[in-house]
Design a protein around this motif. Structure first.
Motif, PDB file in Angstrom:
ATOM      1  N   THR A   1      29.563  13.630 -78.881  1.00 46.02           N
ATOM      2  CA  THR A   1      29.321  14.379 -77.653  1.00 46.02           C
ATOM      3  C   THR A   1      29.262  15.874 -77.961  1.00 46.02           C
ATOM      4  OG1 THR A   1      31.662  14.606 -77.082  1.00 46.02           O
ATOM      5  CG2 THR A   1      30.503  12.655 -76.226  1.00 46.02           C
TER       6      THR A   1
ATOM      7  N   ARG B   1      30.454  18.088 -76.102  1.00 49.74           N
ATOM      8  CA  ARG B   1      31.799  18.582 -75.800  1.00 49.74           C
ATOM      9  C   ARG B   1      32.688  18.512 -77.044  1.00 49.74           C
ATOM     10  NH1 ARG B   1      35.091  16.312 -70.760  1.00 49.74           N
ATOM     11  NH2 ARG B   1      33.708  17.788 -69.722  1.00 49.74           N
ATOM     12  N   SER B   2      32.583  17.431 -77.817  1.00 50.60           N
ATOM     13  CA  SER B   2      33.380  17.302 -79.040  1.00 50.60           C
ATOM     14  C   SER B   2      32.991  18.349 -80.073  1.00 50.60           C
ATOM     15  CB  SER B   2      33.241  15.898 -79.632  1.00 50.60           C
ATOM     16  OG  SER B   2      33.869  14.952 -78.795  1.00 50.60           O
TER      17      SER B   2
ATOM     18  N   LYS C   1      31.971  21.322 -79.449  1.00 53.47           N
ATOM     19  CA  LYS C   1      32.598  22.564 -78.988  1.00 53.47           C
ATOM     20  C   LYS C   1      34.122  22.520 -79.149  1.00 53.47           C
ATOM     21  CE  LYS C   1      28.903  23.421 -75.636  1.00 53.47           C
ATOM     22  NZ  LYS C   1      28.106  24.347 -76.351  1.00 53.47           N
ATOM     23  N   ASP C   2      34.750  21.391 -78.761  1.00 52.24           N
ATOM     24  CA  ASP C   2      36.202  21.261 -78.864  1.00 52.24           C
ATOM     25  C   ASP C   2      36.684  21.365 -80.311  1.00 52.24           C
ATOM     26  OD1 ASP C   2      36.365  20.966 -76.114  1.00 52.24           O
ATOM     27  OD2 ASP C   2      36.772  18.808 -76.181  1.00 52.24           O
TER      28      ASP C   2
END
Length: 71
Positions: free
Chosen positions: A42, A44-45, A47-48
């Motif tokens: 993802t 998001r992953s 970025k995280d």
């Protein structure tokens, strides 16, 4: 968080060579001594985890899934 142990035996240390970022999922190419490993995770992953070109990572391969842990 530090990974102390993991049951995944197929592990490839490497560096992020390319990130093709999409709105929901991204492709992350990891350059390893065995060759390029590509993971679809993802966005998001990405970025995280703070992944950028040159980040040191471990590609963890189990069946058809490739996970990435930042070092």
């Amino acid at each position: 968080m530090t990974i102390q142990a993991i049951n995944v035996r197929n592990q490839f240390k490497g560096k992020v060579k390319a990130i093709i970022e999409g709105s929901v999922v991204s492709e992350v190419d990891v350059e390893t001594p065995a060759g390029i490993v590509t993971s679809v995770i993802t966005t998001r992953s990405v970025k995280d985890l703070g992944l950028t070109i040159g980040s040191e990572v471990v590609a963890l391969v189990k069946a058809t899934e490739v996970s990435i842990a930042k070092l």
